[in-house]
Write a protein that holds these residues in place. Structure first.
Motif, PDB file in Angstrom:
ATOM      1  N   ASN B  41      21.165 -16.094  68.964  1.00 35.50           N
ATOM      2  CA  ASN B  41      20.289 -17.107  68.375  1.00 35.50           C
ATOM      3  C   ASN B  41      18.997 -16.462  67.892  1.00 35.50           C
ATOM      4  O   ASN B  41      18.421 -15.631  68.583  1.00 35.50           O
ATOM      5  N   GLY B  42      18.606 -16.850  66.695  1.00 34.07           N
ATOM      6  CA  GLY B  42      17.334 -16.353  66.175  1.00 34.07           C
ATOM      7  C   GLY B  42      17.399 -14.946  65.631  1.00 34.07           C
ATOM      8  O   GLY B  42      16.372 -14.352  65.315  1.00 34.07           O
ATOM      9  N   GLY B  44      18.671 -14.052  62.803  1.00 32.47           N
ATOM     10  CA  GLY B  44      18.426 -14.021  61.365  1.00 32.47           C
ATOM     11  C   GLY B  44      19.626 -14.344  60.490  1.00 32.47           C
ATOM     12  O   GLY B  44      19.588 -14.118  59.286  1.00 32.47           O
ATOM     13  N   LYS B  45      20.675 -14.906  61.076  1.00 37.36           N
ATOM     14  CA  LYS B  45      21.873 -15.224  60.279  1.00 37.36           C
ATOM     15  C   LYS B  45      21.565 -16.289  59.221  1.00 37.36           C
ATOM     16  O   LYS B  45      21.847 -16.108  58.032  1.00 37.36           O
ATOM     17  N   SER B  46      20.998 -17.404  59.681  1.00 37.82           N
ATOM     18  CA  SER B  46      20.705 -18.471  58.721  1.00 37.82           C
ATOM     19  C   SER B  46      19.680 -18.014  57.701  1.00 37.82           C
ATOM     20  O   SER B  46      19.750 -18.393  56.521  1.00 37.82           O
ATOM     21  N   THR B  47      18.722 -17.216  58.128  1.00 40.90           N
ATOM     22  CA  THR B  47      17.719 -16.709  57.186  1.00 40.90           C
ATOM     23  C   THR B  47      18.394 -15.870  56.103  1.00 40.90           C
ATOM     24  O   THR B  47      18.096 -16.022  54.912  1.00 40.90           O
ATOM     25  N   HIS B 190      29.310 -18.684  66.363  1.00 38.16           N
ATOM     26  CA  HIS B 190      29.140 -18.246  67.750  1.00 38.16           C
ATOM     27  C   HIS B 190      30.452 -18.381  68.508  1.00 38.16           C
ATOM     28  O   HIS B 190      30.518 -18.091  69.695  1.00 38.16           O
TER      29      HIS B 190
HETATM   30  N1  ATP Z   1      10.603 -21.103  57.725  1.00 37.66           N
HETATM   31  C1  ATP Z   1      10.399 -20.333  58.802  1.00 37.66           C
HETATM   32  N2  ATP Z   1       9.161 -20.067  59.218  1.00 37.66           N
HETATM   33  C2  ATP Z   1       8.925 -19.280  60.294  1.00 37.66           C
HETATM   34  N3  ATP Z   1       9.894 -18.725  61.035  1.00 37.66           N
HETATM   35  C3  ATP Z   1      11.168 -18.942  60.680  1.00 37.66           C
HETATM   36  C4  ATP Z   1      11.490 -19.754  59.550  1.00 37.66           C
HETATM   37  N4  ATP Z   1      12.841 -19.806  59.442  1.00 37.66           N
HETATM   38  C5  ATP Z   1      13.334 -19.048  60.454  1.00 37.66           C
HETATM   39  N5  ATP Z   1      12.329 -18.520  61.200  1.00 37.66           N
HETATM   40  C6  ATP Z   1      12.480 -17.622  62.359  1.00 37.66           C
HETATM   41  O1  ATP Z   1      13.312 -16.552  61.980  1.00 37.66           O
HETATM   42  C7  ATP Z   1      14.164 -16.164  63.037  1.00 37.66           C
HETATM   43  C8  ATP Z   1      15.599 -16.140  62.565  1.00 37.66           C
HETATM   44  O2  ATP Z   1      16.045 -17.465  62.425  1.00 37.66           O
HETATM   45  P1  ATP Z   1      17.501 -17.846  61.927  1.00 37.66           P
HETATM   46  O3  ATP Z   1      17.537 -19.314  61.782  1.00 37.66           O
HETATM   47  O4  ATP Z   1      17.851 -17.032  60.752  1.00 37.66           O
HETATM   48  O5  ATP Z   1      18.391 -17.406  63.169  1.00 37.66           O
HETATM   49  P2  ATP Z   1      19.969 -17.560  63.369  1.00 37.66           P
HETATM   50  O6  ATP Z   1      20.512 -16.204  63.533  1.00 37.66           O
HETATM   51  O7  ATP Z   1      20.553 -18.413  62.316  1.00 37.66           O
HETATM   52  O8  ATP Z   1      20.014 -18.300  64.779  1.00 37.66           O
HETATM   53  P3  ATP Z   1      21.038 -19.404  65.319  1.00 37.66           P
HETATM   54  O9  ATP Z   1      22.197 -18.662  65.875  1.00 37.66           O
HETATM   55  O10 ATP Z   1      20.260 -20.060  66.424  1.00 37.66           O
HETATM   56  O11 ATP Z   1      21.376 -20.310  64.213  1.00 37.66           O
HETATM   57  C9  ATP Z   1      13.899 -17.135  64.166  1.00 37.66           C
HETATM   58  O12 ATP Z   1      13.042 -16.522  65.094  1.00 37.66           O
HETATM   59  C10 ATP Z   1      13.198 -18.286  63.502  1.00 37.66           C
HETATM   60  O13 ATP Z   1      12.316 -18.908  64.385  1.00 37.66           O
END
Ligand code: ATP
Ligand code: MG
Lengths: 544, 304
Positions: B41-42, B44-47, B190
């Motif tokens: 989690n967190g 950066g996948k969704s990013t 996941h």
């Molecule tokens: N718009 C934003 N502003 C500030 N921080 C952000 C923003 N979007 C994402 N983040 C941060 O970037 C990091 C990566 O987030 P992301 O959503 O990409 O994770 P993820 O791998 O998709 O996690 P998950 O498995 O929980 O979905 C996280 O720490 C999140 O808090």
């Protein structure tokens, strides 16, 4: 685990969520009610001035609708007539929204379900919301009363009853919302139901007061019994600064208790997240209308346009009736003479002056249409719906303009509608040929350029700062409405009034129309919305 | 295997304020591949996915999607891809069917037979208002909208969160069908069983960096093999051998893992002890992932 477990935690959460909205609302309410008092005391500084105001209000039907049942030639009467309705509406809306926001809206966000499975009881969300409504109204009452203790011109006991009557009405509306929140399955639906109830309360009370009896001296009105059917009627019938009655206050409190109890009872009959009025099934397929970005925007904006459209249409008629009805009494009324003088022209006829005054005044309130339409931009983004949309072949500019553009088009339609109903209404009720009805139509439409600036200003703030558009738009709106209403009474530095685009609108038909100003307004709107578009294309789309 | 590159990210960086959500991420996807995109989690996948969709602007690095810059050519690119977000939020007042048609229409059209088939197999009632759907059913609306589009690339961000096992199976069937049709899929998930069942290759990221990428078979091969043995002589001396990890024993029974390049030497040594019982299995994918998700850097930065 008890049904109320977690109420305290939810209350804390609610206070945190509302830490900006509530204080701002309370400050606006107190500032407008208490803030206008010194100005009134200054304008109506002789018994003759008070007498003439009260006599004209008591004898006019429209005066009774908007000023309530006036009670004798006192400064308190004028205060009630000028600000009580506004105070009641703002506290009513605030209280209803507190309830729906922390019950239904929470449920829709999924927060209630999450909390419900954990450590909060079933009654906790409603209880937290009710306690918050009590707190908010309590604080408002205390702040109002406290500000009036500084004003010796107003009877202290009367001010206390006035504050209590407003707070009592707020609580009654909280009770109404506690019920509507259980009836509708959607928080906007719950809000709309509560607002519809507020409208009915207003209309019933209005009729009761119009049908009321005028006293022999022509300075007091005894409401018809119809007013007793409306909680808003009860608030007026406290008769602050006159009889200072306790009984209507008890009625308001009682209604709050009873409706809240009904709310709890209904709560236990429905599943969290569902409701008594189950949603009607929708279409299995999208109709031809729901296609493309503009089709979606139209679908999302339609109900907002209709709701405000009703306001514009009614306002048009109302202005016509008021203008006609008040011709004589206005001329004798000090406050209006001042307002009219502030519009500047000396050669225009009285009728022209009053038309030039009324339309911009109404417009600043009706500008709420643009606020309601454009905060959808940030709703769409923060909810993640914009993400889903922009992941299709939807262009950012196209999406932004589907909302900004439709709001602009909607504004033109609304002002045109207000102009039409005003012109027709005026033609119907007036016998004079002094004012051409087409003049009224133009008096309404001439506000459109300022409205375009208002719209593009909100769009620009959205493009720059996303979700901050909400507090900004509401604050700017309240500011413009305040300036629009009181600019004539107070003498402020120029820049204060110039922050409202509506202040630039030429006074028509009393003055010659300066086309250059209208053209400049349109140019500013074009530039701002183009800049908004460029900025929006460059920024991140986030749900944070 | 030099199929056309569908997606290529090199040294991708995304900063939010001062926070580095992506810190030099690499990702490659070729036509016809189903790629598992994994990370805690967190991480950066969704990013990453939002950058690929042109919703977020990268801070640094290179990224191309179907040969184009996803920020500059978002609209054209989106005609060729379908996206399912992990947290589906659509218009509360529109029915599921309306949402599906609308999104399909905006993407450039839906395959009607597939739409009907998907609705039936996911047993989704399209007439309900979106706000009244449960979490899983909301997810299905987005899945139907995406899978009913005939596009080349599917970007799925935790597409099955909230689906029950039956629906998960339907989803897996569909993805296999897409694979058979030569479509490309980026699947962030996941659910390891899902990844194991569907993906040709996986990329694992942590703290915004790629820590592992390759085909499942390759990755498994590069990992340690697990042994459980019972021997006549004491197995104690195995603990000291190079390439043996996590050695545990009681009496003559021991369990341990062996690095691939030491496998020959260790099995010889084991044979010399006189084996009465032996089982050995390749590393479970789960162990592999957990090792990467774990905070200890030395296990995660292992080069392959
Ligand atoms: N718009 C934003 N502003 C500030 N921080 C952000 C923003 N979007 C994402 N983040 C941060 O970037 C990091 C990566 O987030 P992301 O959503 O990409 O994770 P993820 O791998 O998709 O996690 P998950 O498995 O929980 O979905 C996280 O720490 C999140 O808090
Ligand atoms: Mg994610």
């Amino acid at each position: 685990m008890g049904a109320f477990t977690g109420t305290g935690r939810l209350l804390k959460l609610a206070l945190r969520r509302d830490r900006i909205v509530l204080p701002v609302t309370i400050v606006i309410a107190v500032a407008l009610v208490a803030g206008s008092a010194p100005a009134l005391a200054e304008v109506y500084n002789t018994p003759a001035a008070i007498n003439s105001y009260v006599a004209s209000g008591a004898s006019s039907a429209v005066g009774r609708v908007f000023q309530g049942p006036i009670q004798g030639a006192t400064l308190g009467s004028i205060l009630i007539a000028e600000v009580f309705l506004f105070g009641a509406i703002i506290l009513g809306i605030m209280s209803a929204f507190i309830i729906t926001r922390h019950t239904r809206h929470n449920e829709e966000l999924g927060a209630a379900e999450l909390l419900g499975a954990g450590v909060v009881g079933r009654s906790a969300p409603l209880s937290a919301a009710v306690v918050l409504a009590l707190l908010a109204n309590g604080v408002t009452v205390i702040a109002l009363y406290a500000s009036f203790t500084l004003m010796p011109d107003f009877d202290q006991i009367g001010s206390l009853y006035m504050s209590l009557a407003l707070g009592g009405f707020g609580l009654a509306m909280a009770g109404v919302a506690a019920v509507t929140a259980q009836l509708s399955d959607y928080w906007r639906g719950a809000n709309l139901l509560a607002m519809a109830a507020l409208g009915v309360f207003f209309i019933v009370r209005g009729f009761g007061d119009v049908l009321g009896e005028l006293s022999a001296d022509g300075l007091s009105v005894t409401s018809h019994w119809l007013s007793w059917l409306s909680p808003m009627g009860w608030a007026y019938l406290v008769l602050p600064y006159a009889d200072n009655r306790v009984m209507p206050l008890l009625l308001l409190g009682g209604l709050f208790v009873v409706l809240t109890a009904i709310g709890y009872a209904l709560l236990y009959r429905r599943d969290v997240g569902s409701s008594l009025f189950a949603s009607r099934p929708g279409r299995a397929r999208a109709s031809a209308l729901l296609s493309g970005t503009w089709g979606l925007a139209a679908r999302l904006q339609w109900s907002n346009l209709l709701a405000w459209g009703a306001g514009f249409v009614v306002s048009g008629i109302l202005i016509a009736v008021v203008v006609n009805d008040y011709q004589q009494t206005f001329q004798e009324n000090e406050i209006f003479r001042q307002l009219l003088a502030s519009t500047g022209s000396t050669t225009a006829s009285f009728l022209e002056l009053i038309i030039a005054l009324m339309y911009p005044l109404m417009a600043t309130f009706l500008a709420g249409y643009a606020v309601a339409a454009l905060i959808k931009l940030s709703d769409e983004e923060t909810s993640g719906r914009l993400e889903a949309l922009l992941a299709t072949a939807t262009d950012r500019t196209r999406w932004l303009w589907s909302h900004v553009g439709s709001t602009m088009i909607g504004s033109v339609l609304l002002f045109a509608a207000m102009g039409v109903t005003g012109a027709l209404g005026f033609a119907a009720v007036s016998g004079t040929t002094e004012v051409d009805p087409s003049m009224i139509w133009w008096a309404s439409l001439i506000i459109v350029p300022a409205m375009l600036v208002f719209i593009s200003g909100i769009a620009l703030v959205y493009a720059l700062w996303g979700r901050w558009v909400k507090p900004f738009a509401w604050t700017w709106y309240a500011y413009c409405a305040f300036i629009g209403s009181f600019a004539g009474i107070f003498s402020w530095p120029d820049w204060v009034t110039k922050l409202s685009p509506f202040d630039y609108t030429p006074a028509y038909p009393s003055d010659t129309v300066e086309w250059s100003i209208l053209a400049a307004l349109v140019a500013v709107a074009v530039v701002m919305s183009l800049v908004a578009t460029v900025i929006f294309r460059q920024r991140d789309i986030t749900t944070e | 295997m030099s199929r056309e590159m569908v997606l290529q990210a090199r040294g991708l960086v995304k900063e939010f304020g001062g926070f580095r959500a992506l810190d030099g991420l690499d990702l490659e996807l070729r036509r016809g591949e189903v790629m598992g995109f994994l990370g805690p989690n967190g991480s950066g996948k969704s990013t990453t996915i939002r950058i690929l969709l042109g919703l977020l602007k990268k801070s640094a690095g290179d990224v191309t999607l179907l040969g184009e810059d996803p920020w500059k050519h978002a609209v054209e690119l989106h005609r060729q891809l379908a996206y399912v977000p992990g947290d589906v939020e659509l218009w509360p007042n529109l029915s599921g069917g309306e949402c599906i048609d609308l999104l399909g229409d905006l993407r450039g059209g839906l395959d009607e037979t597939r739409r009907a088939d998907l609705l039936e197999r996911f047993s989704l009632d399209p007439t309900k208002k979106f706000r009244t759907y449960s979490k899983g059913n909301r997810q299905k609306v987005a899945l139907v909208a995406a899978l009913a589009s005939d596009v080349d690339l599917y970007i799925l961000d935790e597409p099955t969160s909230g689906l029950d096992p039956l629906m998960e199976a339907v989803f897996q069937d569909y993805v296999r069908q897409l694979k058979a049709d030569g479509k490309t899929v980026l699947l962030s998930s996941h659910i390891l069983a899902e990844v194991e069942a569907l993906c040709d290759r996986v990329t694992i990221i942590r703290d915004g960096r790629t820590v592992e990428t390759g085909s499942l078979a390759d990755i498994q091969q590069l990992q340690q093999t697990h042994f459980d043995i019972t021997t006549v002589k004491s197995p104690e001396n195995l603990a000291e051998m190079p390439g043996v990890h996590n050695y545990q024993h009681s009496d003559n029974t021991a369990s341990f893992q062996v690095e691939p390049d030491q496998l020959a030497a260790v099995t010889e040594a084991v044979a010399a002890l006189g084996v009465t019982h032996i089982t050995s299995h390749p590393p479970k994918l789960e162990e592999l992932f957990l090792r990467h998700y774990d905070k200890q850097p030395e296990t995660a930065t292992r080069e392959s």
